[in-house]
Write an enzyme that holds these catalytic residues in place. Structure first.
Site, PDB file in Angstrom:
ATOM      1  N   GLN A  36       1.827   0.954   5.555  1.00  0.00           N
ATOM      2  CA  GLN A  36       2.598   0.353   4.472  1.00  0.00           C
ATOM      3  C   GLN A  36       3.414   1.424   3.756  1.00  0.00           C
ATOM      4  O   GLN A  36       2.847   2.384   3.219  1.00  0.00           O
ATOM      5  CB  GLN A  36       1.657  -0.347   3.489  1.00  0.00           C
ATOM      6  CG  GLN A  36       0.846  -1.465   4.132  1.00  0.00           C
ATOM      7  CD  GLN A  36       0.398  -2.509   3.137  1.00  0.00           C
ATOM      8  OE1 GLN A  36       1.074  -3.504   2.938  1.00  0.00           O
ATOM      9  NE2 GLN A  36      -0.748  -2.286   2.521  1.00  0.00           N
ATOM     10  N   ASN A  39      11.744  -0.881  -0.640  1.00  0.00           N
ATOM     11  CA  ASN A  39      11.439  -0.150   0.586  1.00  0.00           C
ATOM     12  C   ASN A  39      12.483   0.900   0.963  1.00  0.00           C
ATOM     13  O   ASN A  39      12.234   1.723   1.847  1.00  0.00           O
ATOM     14  CB  ASN A  39      11.219  -1.128   1.735  1.00  0.00           C
ATOM     15  CG  ASN A  39       9.917  -1.891   1.583  1.00  0.00           C
ATOM     16  OD1 ASN A  39       8.903  -1.326   1.197  1.00  0.00           O
ATOM     17  ND2 ASN A  39       9.944  -3.191   1.850  1.00  0.00           N
ATOM     18  N   SER A  52       1.061 -10.137   6.041  1.00  0.00           N
ATOM     19  CA  SER A  52       1.370  -8.945   6.835  1.00  0.00           C
ATOM     20  C   SER A  52       0.940  -9.147   8.282  1.00  0.00           C
ATOM     21  O   SER A  52       1.605  -8.706   9.212  1.00  0.00           O
ATOM     22  CB  SER A  52       0.657  -7.722   6.250  1.00  0.00           C
ATOM     23  OG  SER A  52       1.111  -7.437   4.953  1.00  0.00           O
ATOM     24  N   ARG A 101     -27.935   2.532 -16.536  1.00  0.00           N
ATOM     25  CA  ARG A 101     -26.757   3.384 -16.382  1.00  0.00           C
ATOM     26  C   ARG A 101     -27.102   4.563 -15.470  1.00  0.00           C
ATOM     27  O   ARG A 101     -27.521   5.633 -15.930  1.00  0.00           O
ATOM     28  CB  ARG A 101     -26.302   3.892 -17.750  1.00  0.00           C
ATOM     29  CG  ARG A 101     -24.879   4.398 -17.780  1.00  0.00           C
ATOM     30  CD  ARG A 101     -23.893   3.248 -17.642  1.00  0.00           C
ATOM     31  NE  ARG A 101     -22.538   3.681 -17.902  1.00  0.00           N
ATOM     32  CZ  ARG A 101     -21.496   2.854 -17.891  1.00  0.00           C
ATOM     33  NH1 ARG A 101     -21.672   1.582 -17.627  1.00  0.00           N
ATOM     34  NH2 ARG A 101     -20.292   3.306 -18.146  1.00  0.00           N
ATOM     35  N   ARG A 153      12.817  -9.153  11.997  1.00  0.00           N
ATOM     36  CA  ARG A 153      11.813 -10.127  11.591  1.00  0.00           C
ATOM     37  C   ARG A 153      12.468 -11.472  11.282  1.00  0.00           C
ATOM     38  O   ARG A 153      13.446 -11.531  10.531  1.00  0.00           O
ATOM     39  CB  ARG A 153      11.066  -9.630  10.352  1.00  0.00           C
ATOM     40  CG  ARG A 153       9.794 -10.430  10.077  1.00  0.00           C
ATOM     41  CD  ARG A 153       9.180 -10.098   8.745  1.00  0.00           C
ATOM     42  NE  ARG A 153       8.928  -8.681   8.541  1.00  0.00           N
ATOM     43  CZ  ARG A 153       8.220  -8.216   7.516  1.00  0.00           C
ATOM     44  NH1 ARG A 153       7.702  -9.058   6.635  1.00  0.00           N
ATOM     45  NH2 ARG A 153       8.045  -6.917   7.368  1.00  0.00           N
ATOM     46  N   ARG A 162       9.881  -5.788   4.387  1.00  0.00           N
ATOM     47  CA  ARG A 162      10.844  -6.857   4.129  1.00  0.00           C
ATOM     48  C   ARG A 162      11.792  -6.464   3.000  1.00  0.00           C
ATOM     49  O   ARG A 162      11.509  -5.541   2.226  1.00  0.00           O
ATOM     50  CB  ARG A 162      10.124  -8.168   3.806  1.00  0.00           C
ATOM     51  CG  ARG A 162       9.351  -8.183   2.517  1.00  0.00           C
ATOM     52  CD  ARG A 162       8.582  -9.488   2.357  1.00  0.00           C
ATOM     53  NE  ARG A 162       7.935  -9.555   1.044  1.00  0.00           N
ATOM     54  CZ  ARG A 162       8.511 -10.072  -0.038  1.00  0.00           C
ATOM     55  NH1 ARG A 162       9.751 -10.563   0.036  1.00  0.00           N
ATOM     56  NH2 ARG A 162       7.887 -10.100  -1.185  1.00  0.00           N
TER      57      ARG A 162
END
Length: 266
Positions: free
Chosen positions: A122, A36, A96, A181, A85, A26
């Site tokens: 992505q 993007n 998404s 630990r 879109r 987007r």
């Protein structure tokens, strides 16, 4: 648009499998404006994702779902087809999954062909490789998983804190007993979702409405490439790492032109 004369087959049958990669991108990023189409290694992020998908032998078709003209132009120049879109799916509140379902509907109608495996990539993960895309698909078509995702080995000790107590709040171990630990080699292996590549059976995705369903398989990836871009500092770090992580030809290789991938565009 990336279309191939042959498609991958499952290990159980010889019928062709339609593997469609969708890259949601987007235009309204708040953390990094214009994110993007920001360049890493001289290539827009959306184009880097398209190239990784086009280079994957298991992928039949590559599409970018976007509401932004600049992203659409960069996607087409890189060789992908574009799905416009709707505005209601372009806000930062839209999931998404909603964009993927819309793209799936559009692409199946456009090409009059059912999608068997959907790959969700992505472009905010700039160092995705074609091999990782292929391995995610093979987890479905070869190994029989319903969904798959890239992940990095994780050896850290996670902690949480009691809320509402300011800087002096009490800390608690999450994935370990703080009183014991264990050495790294004695601990159960853990993996951190990289956020880069997801693959899923399209039919199962439609039924569940989520990227994870049925038997989920992880695809290990190299930690040094598992970078997600959310803030300007992340972009600076990716640009600094690009000369070390990109193949030598990445920045110099010209993008394929749209006419090399004929097909109807939206």
């Amino acid at each position: 648009m990336n279309t191939r004369t042959s498609a991958p087959s499952t290990s159980q049958e010889n019928s062709p499998v339609n593997v469609t990669a969708v890259i949601p991108a987007r235009g309204g990023s708040k953390g990094i404006p214009g994110k993007n189409v920001a360049e890493v290694g001289g290539v827009p992020l959306v184009a880097r994702a398209v190239r990784a998908c086009l280079g994957a032998a298991q992928v039949t078709r590559v599409a970018v779902s976007t509401d932004d003209a600049a992203i659409a132009r960069a996607a087409r120049e890189a060789g992908a087809e574009v799905v416009d879109r709707p505005a209601e799916l372009g806000s930062d509140r839209a999931s998404s999954e909603s964009a993927l379902l819309h793209a799936l509907d559009v692409l199946e109608e456009r090409h009059s062909e059912a999608v068997d495996v959907l790959v969700f990539v992505q472009c905010t993960s700039p160092f995705i490789t074609s091999e990782e895309v292929d391995e995610a698909v093979l987890a479905i078509v070869r190994d029989g998983a319903d969904s798959a995702f890239t992940a990095v080995p994780f050896h850290g000790f996670l902690w949480t804190a009691d809320p509402g107590h300011g800087p002096g709040h009490r800390a608690r171990g999450v994935n370990h007993d703080s009183a014991v630990r264990l050495r790294r080699q004695d601990r159960t292996p853990e993996y951190l979702e990289s956020g880069a590549v997801y693959a899923m059976r399209a039919e199962g995705f439609r039924l569940s409405g989520h990227r994870f369903f049925g038997r989920t398989q992880l695809v290990p990836t190299a930690p040094e490439r598992a970078i997600e871009l959310d803030e300007p500092g992340d972009l600076d770090r990716a640009r600094a790492l690009a000369p070390l992580l990109d193949p030598p030809q990445t920045s110099a290789t010209p993008s394929p032109q749209p006419e090399q991938y004929p097909g109807k565009e939206l």
